[in-house]
Enzyme design. Structure first.
Site, short mmCIF file in Angstrom:
data_model
loop_
_atom_site.label_atom_id
_atom_site.label_comp_id
_atom_site.label_asym_id
_atom_site.label_seq_id
_atom_site.Cartn_x
_atom_site.Cartn_y
_atom_site.Cartn_z
N ILE A 33 0.75 -1.08 0.02
CA ILE A 33 0.12 0.06 -0.09
C ILE A 33 0.95 1.21 0.02
CG2 ILE A 33 -1.93 -1.10 0.95
CD1 ILE A 33 -1.33 0.12 3.79
N LYS B 271 15.79 3.11 4.83
CA LYS B 271 15.31 4.16 4.02
C LYS B 271 13.83 4.39 3.67
CE LYS B 271 15.77 6.05 -1.01
NZ LYS B 271 16.47 7.19 -0.66
N THR B 272 13.24 3.08 3.50
CA THR B 272 11.75 2.89 3.46
C THR B 272 11.44 3.17 4.78
OG1 THR B 272 11.75 0.69 3.50
CG2 THR B 272 11.48 1.50 1.44
N ILE C 210 15.38 -3.05 11.73
CA ILE C 210 15.05 -2.14 10.80
C ILE C 210 15.63 -2.64 9.49
CG2 ILE C 210 15.02 0.24 9.72
CD1 ILE C 210 13.65 -0.18 12.75
N ASN D 131 14.83 -2.22 6.11
CA ASN D 131 15.30 -0.90 5.18
C ASN D 131 15.05 0.58 5.87
OD1 ASN D 131 15.62 0.86 2.94
ND2 ASN D 131 14.68 -0.42 1.58
N GLU E 277 2.41 1.87 11.79
CA GLU E 277 1.22 2.66 12.62
C GLU E 277 2.02 3.57 13.82
OE1 GLU E 277 -1.91 0.77 11.51
OE2 GLU E 277 -0.13 -0.23 11.09
#
Length: 739
Positions: A468, A633-634, A629, A631, A705
């Site tokens: 999404i 960056k994302t 974590i 990635n 979230e």
């Protein structure tokens, strides 16, 4: 074992990024099968009552109009099965489009015009005239309907512990407050759309649908039309945002499928922006909080009750008050959650459902308690730090919230805060600092994945999950590349197709942990299959080796001698074109012995014009303890997005209803205000190192979230620090600051 092909934990550009920025990524409304016709939905204009007459002759006379469907002429074979229950629906009676003449809420879909072009359908829809008999006594504001609050179909909150009332009465420091959050709407960039094609000969559907999990739409269509699931294929490769609005199938899906089955033609139905306000939303919520402490700020009692809206036909629940029993060490806690039925559509999960709501009230109340006790807000939270989950009496799988506090305070410069309101100014602007804690569940769901490695050395991994906008394509490719020991450029991840292995809906911040774990396991299984084959094709190298002795790296497998053989060579030598493995993944049993949560600390600076009350936010620091974590960056992008939404939640977002007819008045992006570029300045994201071997095989907790949780509270607290004005009714608009 794996050698140097390391991708997990590295900042990596989105593998689907080029497709998106060049327009090659197809979104649902862009699919155009042959002979396609278009549907346009007509919505009701009353809050409650019944339809007495439908006049559609003018619409039917428009050239190009194929049909106008209403509850009066839906063929029996395409009408929703009255016995069907939506498995994703909350308790109650799910809304069934075109089922009868009853109107349950303003904006309810009551007709579908189908025409050769979208423009024709939209024009003809304006010619459909509907007469109603409206009922009196409807209500859309929970604050005027609290006498109907109910515990019916509401899960019990955690059991009370201690005696909160007695502890409150005998405490030296206490506060009692009430907070209100209005209904909010998801507003993703891509509006909802469905393209349905019915194959009469095979008795099956092929459907393109905007949905956060293809299995949701597949099950919905199969259920309402009494079909085997295999007779419904749902495809959803790219989604332009959803934030929870795509968890349950929306009504355009039924209309597209119904019309296609009735007309024997492919039908596309796309919602307008206004129609995006006619289903689901974050429910309005009134919360009452009573906190008490000793003179040093140690909590002695917590009492938190919430009244949240739901529709009259379903009981939508969120976890709103449980956080107050979880977040801080306290021996006397009493929690209560009730629903208030009003004449609106059933609310939906929206980013951090219940968490962003409940933590807003709790963290504002903690700030008020800090002021009352004369304790720094950060120090108050450290004094009351909870080392275990008191709701369930379990240890945490990991918890680095203290490190979040420390890292955020250092980066933000919390030591420069002045506790006295109106004490810091920049020119004509008052300056305030505020903070809040954040928490969200780190969940894992059952999931499946398939991996196919070809003789050309290409790896395809697939699962019926969704992306999404969070970066699912990318992180799953990273996991697969590292776990198998292959170059990222040789990996393709497939999702968004109901023919792929089962996966949960993308929501709850559990996709990385759930699907990612399945991807890790399937690649490990593929390694074992490669090794087994290598012992047969290259016995001189591998026959006497153990699986633990070999190394998978750069598309090759090597033994202790250092001699490497490529995956391609092994598969080709075996006379095969590919290797295929599929696995199922589910949470480990020992996970039940722990509480798994993501934690955060948010610190905010606000500048408020002393004359106009205009609020700006020049700086936000968000420190996150989210396990591994995958990635950065994302991940950072997810937190920045959550913080931005938190700014909108605090200062702008409010669905305004006309109490005379139950209609939302600002159902557009001009008047429903959300945070834009001008509202967002410096946002610093810090990922605190956190090792968690319990939460799932990857150690990742999910980040979708947590970014929004606590942001609205931190802003509200900063507004008080700047002005001395405590605004407890969101959004914090300039009139409330100046009042």
């Amino acid at each position: 074992m794996i050698a140097d092909t390391n991708y997990i934990g590295k900042s990596t550009r989105r593998v689907d990024g080029r497709k998106k920025v060049t327009g090659q990524a197809p979104y649902i409304a862009e699919f155009n099968p042959a002979d396609l016709v278009h549907g346009y939905i007509v919505n009701s204009t009353i809050a409650r009552g019944r339809i007495t007459a439908i006049h559609k002759d003018k619409a039917l006379n428009v050239p190009g109009v194929r049909e106008v469907f209403t509850h009066e002429n839906v063929p029996p074979e395409v009408k929703i099965n009255s016995d069907y229950t939506d498995p994703l629906a909350p308790p109650g009676s799910p809304f069934r489009p075109l089922y009868d003449d009853n109107i349950l809420y303003n904006g309810q879909p009551v007709a579908l015009v189908v025409a050769d072009t979208f423009e024709t359908a939209a024009y003809a829809a304006g010619l459909v005239k509907i007469e109603y008999e409206a009922e009196e006594g409807y209500e859309v504001d929970i604050r005027r309907n609290l006498e109907q609050a109910t515990h019916e179909d509401v899960p019990e909150p955690p059991e009370p512990r201690g005696n909160a009332a007695e502890a409150y009465d005998s405490s030296e420091v206490k506060i009692e407050t009430e907070y209100y959050q209005p209904r909010e709407y998801h507003n993703p960039m891509e509006t909802f759309a469905s393209v349905a094609s019915w194959n009469e000969e095979e008795g099956s559907f092929n459907i393109y649908d905007k949905i956060q999990g293809v299995s949701s739409s597949q099950g919905y269509i199969a259920g309402i039309f009494n079909l085997e699931k295999e007779k419904v294929r749902v495809i959803s490769p790219f989604i332009g945002g959803a934030f929870g609005s795509g968890l349950r199938p929306q009504y355009q899906l039924f209309f597209a499928a119904m019309a296609s089955k009735a007309l024997k033609l492919p039908v596309k139905v796309v919602m307008t922006r206004t129609q995006m306000f006619t289903f689901g939303h974050r429910p309005a919520c009134l919360q009452r909080v009573k906190l008490s402490a000793d003179k040093k700020g140690k909590l002695t009692s917590i009492r938190h009750e919430a009244f949240s809206e739901t529709s009259r036909f379903e009981k939508f629940n969120e976890t709103v008050v449980d956080w107050s029993g979880l977040m801080y060490q306290c021996e006397n806690v009493e929690l209560d959650y009730q629903l208030v039925p009003v004449d609106v559509y059933t609310p939906l999960d929206m980013r951090a459902p219940g968490g962003s709501t409940g933590m807003y009230a709790l963290e504002c109340a903690m700030d008020e308690l800090a002021v009352e006790a004369g304790v720094d807000p950060l120090e108050l939270r450290i004094i009351n730090y909870a080392e275990k989950d008191q709701n369930e009496d379990k240890p945490y799988s990991s918890k680095e919230l203290k490190a979040c506090y420390q890292r955020a305070a250092e980066k933000f410069g919390w030591q420069n805060r002045n506790a006295k309101s109106r004490s810091i100014k920049k020119g004509n602007e008052l300056v305030g600092y505020g903070m809040a804690s954040g928490v969200w569940e780190a969940m894992q769901q059952k999931s499946s994945a398939k991996a196919i490695l070809t003789s050309e050395g290409k790896l395809t991994v697939s699962s019926g999950t969704a992306d999404i906008g969070t970066g699912t394509y990318t992180i799953m490719s990273q996991i697969a590349a590292e776990m198998l020991g292959i170059s990222l450029e040789h990996v393709e991840f497939k999702l968004g197709d109901s023919t792929l292995p089962d996966a949960p809906i993308e929501g709850g911040s559990w996709t990385a942990s759930s699907v990612g774990s399945a991807v890790k396991l399937v690649c490990s299984a593929l390694q074992e299959k490669i090794f087994e084959l290598a012992t047969q094709t290259h016995p001189d190298i591998f026959e006497n080796k153990l699986f633990e002795d070999v190394v998978f790296d750069n598309g090759q497998i090597s033994g202790n001698s250092g001699t490497a053989v490529s995956f391609s060579e092994i598969i080709t030598a075996a006379g095969r074109k590919s290797l295929e493995v599929q696995v199922n993944s589910e949470p480990e049993d020992n996970r039940e012995n722990y509480s798994c949560y993501t934690h955060s600390c948010v610190m905010v600076e606000v500048n408020i014009d002393e004359d106009t009350g205009m609020i700006s936010i020049p700086k936000v620091v968000s420190a996150i303890a989210g396990g591994k974590i995958l990635n950065p960056k994302t991940a950072e992008s997810q937190i920045i997005g959550g913080v931005t939404w938190g700014i909108g939640m605090a200062l702008e977002e409010e669905g305004m209803m006309d109490s005379r007819n139950g209609r939302i008045m600002n159902a557009n992006l001009a008047e429903y205000h959300v945070a834009v570029h001008a509202d967002v300045k410096e946002i610093d994201v810090i990922f605190v190192e956190e090792q968690d071997d319990i939460v799932n095989p990857l150690g990742a907790k999910g980040l979708g979230e947590i970014g929004i949780v606590g942001v609205a509270a931190a802003i509200a607290n900063a507004v008080y620090n700047a002005t001395g004005k405590r605004v407890r009714d969101l959004p914090i608009t300039l009139d409330k600051v100046l009042e």
